[in-house]
Design a protein around this motif. Structure first.
Motif, PDB file in Angstrom:
ATOM      1  N   ASP A  26     -27.394 -12.432   2.676  1.00 33.05           N
ATOM      2  CA  ASP A  26     -28.945 -12.395   2.012  1.00 33.05           C
ATOM      3  C   ASP A  26     -29.572 -12.561   3.714  1.00 33.05           C
ATOM      4  N   ILE A  27     -30.650 -12.010   3.451  1.00 34.26           N
ATOM      5  CA  ILE A  27     -31.679 -11.910   4.938  1.00 34.26           C
ATOM      6  C   ILE A  27     -32.981 -12.432   4.008  1.00 34.26           C
ATOM      7  N   LEU A  28     -33.328 -13.743   4.964  1.00 37.61           N
ATOM      8  CA  LEU A  28     -34.555 -14.321   4.290  1.00 37.61           C
ATOM      9  C   LEU A  28     -35.727 -14.277   5.359  1.00 37.61           C
ATOM     10  N   ASN A  36     -33.802  -8.636   1.695  1.00 37.95           N
ATOM     11  CA  ASN A  36     -32.849  -7.277   1.704  1.00 37.95           C
ATOM     12  C   ASN A  36     -32.867  -6.929   0.281  1.00 37.95           C
ATOM     13  N   GLY A  37     -32.190  -5.543   0.170  1.00 35.86           N
ATOM     14  CA  GLY A  37     -31.754  -4.999  -0.974  1.00 35.86           C
ATOM     15  C   GLY A  37     -30.222  -4.530  -0.444  1.00 35.86           C
ATOM     16  N   GLU A  38     -29.470  -4.370  -1.393  1.00 36.14           N
ATOM     17  CA  GLU A  38     -27.931  -3.918  -1.201  1.00 36.14           C
ATOM     18  C   GLU A  38     -27.919  -2.687  -0.625  1.00 36.14           C
ATOM     19  N   THR A  59     -38.816 -12.570  12.605  1.00 33.38           N
ATOM     20  CA  THR A  59     -37.642 -13.722  12.584  1.00 33.38           C
ATOM     21  C   THR A  59     -37.135 -13.682  11.077  1.00 33.38           C
ATOM     22  N   TYR A  60     -35.866 -13.889  10.823  1.00 31.58           N
ATOM     23  CA  TYR A  60     -35.019 -13.577   9.697  1.00 31.58           C
ATOM     24  C   TYR A  60     -33.938 -14.628   9.695  1.00 31.58           C
ATOM     25  N   PHE A  61     -33.791 -15.313   8.594  1.00 32.41           N
ATOM     26  CA  PHE A  61     -32.681 -16.327   8.423  1.00 32.41           C
ATOM     27  C   PHE A  61     -31.654 -15.473   7.732  1.00 32.41           C
ATOM     28  N   LEU A  62     -30.190 -15.721   8.054  1.00 34.54           N
ATOM     29  CA  LEU A  62     -29.356 -15.261   7.686  1.00 34.54           C
ATOM     30  C   LEU A  62     -28.250 -16.092   6.703  1.00 34.54           C
ATOM     31  N   VAL A  63     -27.893 -15.724   5.541  1.00 29.76           N
ATOM     32  CA  VAL A  63     -27.009 -16.672   4.520  1.00 29.76           C
ATOM     33  C   VAL A  63     -25.953 -15.651   4.285  1.00 29.76           C
ATOM     34  N   VAL A  64     -24.676 -16.423   4.657  1.00 29.13           N
ATOM     35  CA  VAL A  64     -23.676 -15.688   4.715  1.00 29.13           C
ATOM     36  C   VAL A  64     -22.454 -16.242   3.495  1.00 29.13           C
ATOM     37  N   LEU A  74     -33.803 -11.631  15.160  1.00 26.78           N
ATOM     38  CA  LEU A  74     -35.122 -11.213  15.617  1.00 26.78           C
ATOM     39  C   LEU A  74     -35.112  -9.778  15.582  1.00 26.78           C
ATOM     40  N   VAL A  75     -36.160  -9.448  14.982  1.00 29.48           N
ATOM     41  CA  VAL A  75     -36.564  -7.812  14.746  1.00 29.48           C
ATOM     42  C   VAL A  75     -37.807  -7.735  15.694  1.00 29.48           C
TER      43      VAL A  75
END
Length: 76
Positions: A26-28, A36-38, A59-64, A74-75
């Motif tokens: 998931d990208i937050l 994000n979508g699948e 800036t985005y957080f990643l949840v794995v 960072l985009v």
């Protein structure tokens, strides 16, 4: 590991988990909203590939697999 980071909008980012298979990502955004979508994520063994075309610069957080990563995406 996460590379490249920072990334230019539209480039693909690779997330590689050491020894573990990634089954969910998931990208937050900074407000904690899932962005994000699948369709922008694909998986292969211990890697996830993210197309950043739909992500605005920021800036985005990643949840794995339900666990927050310590690294930020960072985009630009």
């Amino acid at each position: 590991s996460l590379y490249p980071n920072p990334v230019q909008q539209g480039q693909e980012v690779t997330l590689e988990a050491e020894g573990n298979q990634i089954s969910k990502l998931d990208i937050l955004d900074v407000s904690g909203r899932k962005v994000n979508g699948e369709e922008i994520i694909s998986f292969s063994d211990n890697r996830a590939f993210v197309n950043t075309m739909c992500l605005l610069p920021g800036t985005y957080f990643l949840v794995v697999d339900g666990k927050p990563m310590q690294k930020l995406l960072l985009v630009q």
